[in-house]
Design a protein around this motif. Structure first.
Motif, PDB file in Angstrom:
ATOM      1  N   VAL A   1       0.829  -1.214   0.000  1.00  0.00           N
ATOM      2  CA  VAL A   1       0.000   0.000   0.000  1.00  0.00           C
ATOM      3  C   VAL A   1       0.859   1.258   0.000  1.00  0.00           C
ATOM      4  O   VAL A   1       0.331   2.367  -0.157  1.00  0.00           O
ATOM      5  CB  VAL A   1      -0.946  -0.009   1.214  1.00  0.00           C
ATOM      6  N   TYR A   2       2.180   1.118   0.183  1.00  0.00           N
ATOM      7  CA  TYR A   2       3.110   2.238   0.128  1.00  0.00           C
ATOM      8  C   TYR A   2       4.386   1.779  -0.577  1.00  0.00           C
ATOM      9  O   TYR A   2       4.664   0.582  -0.675  1.00  0.00           O
ATOM     10  CB  TYR A   2       3.484   2.750   1.540  1.00  0.00           C
ATOM     11  N   ASP A   3       5.160   2.741  -1.070  1.00  0.00           N
ATOM     12  CA  ASP A   3       6.492   2.449  -1.596  1.00  0.00           C
ATOM     13  C   ASP A   3       7.443   2.239  -0.421  1.00  0.00           C
ATOM     14  O   ASP A   3       7.325   2.889   0.623  1.00  0.00           O
ATOM     15  CB  ASP A   3       7.001   3.604  -2.471  1.00  0.00           C
ATOM     16  N   TYR A   4       8.426   1.361  -0.596  1.00  0.00           N
ATOM     17  CA  TYR A   4       9.413   1.121   0.455  1.00  0.00           C
ATOM     18  C   TYR A   4      10.767   0.855  -0.190  1.00  0.00           C
ATOM     19  O   TYR A   4      10.879   0.074  -1.133  1.00  0.00           O
ATOM     20  CB  TYR A   4       9.017  -0.077   1.316  1.00  0.00           C
TER      21      TYR A   4
ATOM     22  N   VAL B   1      14.096  -5.985   1.371  1.00  0.00           N
ATOM     23  CA  VAL B   1      13.749  -5.919  -0.046  1.00  0.00           C
ATOM     24  C   VAL B   1      12.817  -4.723  -0.245  1.00  0.00           C
ATOM     25  O   VAL B   1      11.945  -4.455   0.576  1.00  0.00           O
ATOM     26  CB  VAL B   1      13.077  -7.235  -0.503  1.00  0.00           C
ATOM     27  N   GLY B   2      13.023  -3.973  -1.316  1.00  0.00           N
ATOM     28  CA  GLY B   2      12.200  -2.824  -1.618  1.00  0.00           C
ATOM     29  C   GLY B   2      11.084  -3.170  -2.600  1.00  0.00           C
ATOM     30  O   GLY B   2      11.176  -4.149  -3.348  1.00  0.00           O
ATOM     31  N   PHE B   3      10.049  -2.328  -2.606  1.00  0.00           N
ATOM     32  CA  PHE B   3       8.922  -2.572  -3.507  1.00  0.00           C
ATOM     33  C   PHE B   3       8.195  -1.266  -3.753  1.00  0.00           C
ATOM     34  O   PHE B   3       8.463  -0.246  -3.095  1.00  0.00           O
ATOM     35  CB  PHE B   3       7.971  -3.618  -2.915  1.00  0.00           C
ATOM     36  N   LEU B   4       7.258  -1.295  -4.724  1.00  0.00           N
ATOM     37  CA  LEU B   4       6.454  -0.136  -5.075  1.00  0.00           C
ATOM     38  C   LEU B   4       5.009  -0.388  -4.680  1.00  0.00           C
ATOM     39  O   LEU B   4       4.597  -1.524  -4.465  1.00  0.00           O
ATOM     40  CB  LEU B   4       6.556   0.147  -6.581  1.00  0.00           C
TER      41      LEU B   4
END
Length: 239
Positions: free
Chosen positions: A188-191, A199-202
């Protein structure tokens, strides 16, 4: 007398009171100073008695210190004390074969995370091997025939023996990828990943094979990029 809210200034009644950071808050007013995301006692981070989420928590900034004669003297003195302490620890632990490591909460979290990652990788390898099947081993050659000679004397006999060719090895079918296990979540948010094990995500990415590690963190794989690692639980929701 009921206290006032630390954000809106209105009266806070006991049924909706949150006591944190030496202040009282309404449950709806206890949110991040930057993005206004509602927080709780498990996922907030305090800075100067104001609540922040993990993504907008202010980073520590270092200041430059001039190399004055006094600072140089203190630096040299600290260096000498460190060397003396290191030699004392080395002499104390010499012969033991190990060095003592402080069991801090951070070290416990890293150890727990590594154990969970090892278990997950073990199960993934096990599922791959079970889905692909074992390759059959080639059939052994036929045993050598037993030759019987007559007890009556006679000319020597010569036998030509050709071993049977081994049967061709059947190639096993390519192992199919293991089916996704665990729960599915959607960001629900970018990280942006802050550590090597994260790990990052959009926003909108789907997280598969998700498993809750501890309070506020989980381990999963981003379906869009294929990367897997630790991620904050309050940035995703179950789908």
């Amino acid at each position: 007398m009921n206290p006032s809210c630390g954000r809106c200034g209105k009266v806070v009644y006991p049924t909706e009171k949150v006591n944190c950071l030496d202040k009282y808050w309404h449950k709806g007013c206890f949110s991040c100073e930057i993005c206004n995301m509602t927080l709780n006692m498990k996922n907030y981070k305090g800075f100067e008695k104001r609540p922040y989420c993990n993504a907008h928590y202010p980073k520590t900034q270092f200041t430059c210190v001039a190399d004055t004669p006094e600072n140089l003297r203190l630096k040299q003195q600290s260096k000498m004390q460190s060397q003396v302490q290191y030699k004392e620890e080395f002499e104390k632990n010499k012969g033991k074969g190990f060095s003592a490591v402080a069991d801090t909460p951070e070290m416990q979290r890293i150890k727990k995370t590594q154990d969970h990652i090892s278990n997950i990788k073990y199960h993934e390898e096990f599922e791959k091997n079970r889905a692909g099947g074992d390759t059959p081993s080639p059939q052994p050659n036929s045993p050598n025939p037993v030759f019987h000679q007559s007890h009556q004397p006679g000319p020597p006999q010569h036998y030509n023996y050709e071993p049977a060719a081994p049967e061709p090895v059947r190639q096993s079918a390519a192992a199919a990828p293991p089916p996704s296990s665990g729960k599915r979540y959607q960001a629900v948010y970018d990280y942006a990943a802050a550590d090597e094990d994260e790990v990052g995500f959009l926003e909108g990415d789907v997280i598969v094979d998700a498993q809750v590690i501890d309070e506020g963190w989980m381990y999963g794989r981003v379906e869009r990029t294929g990367q897997q690692g630790m991620l904050p639980a309050n940035y995703v929701e179950a789908v």
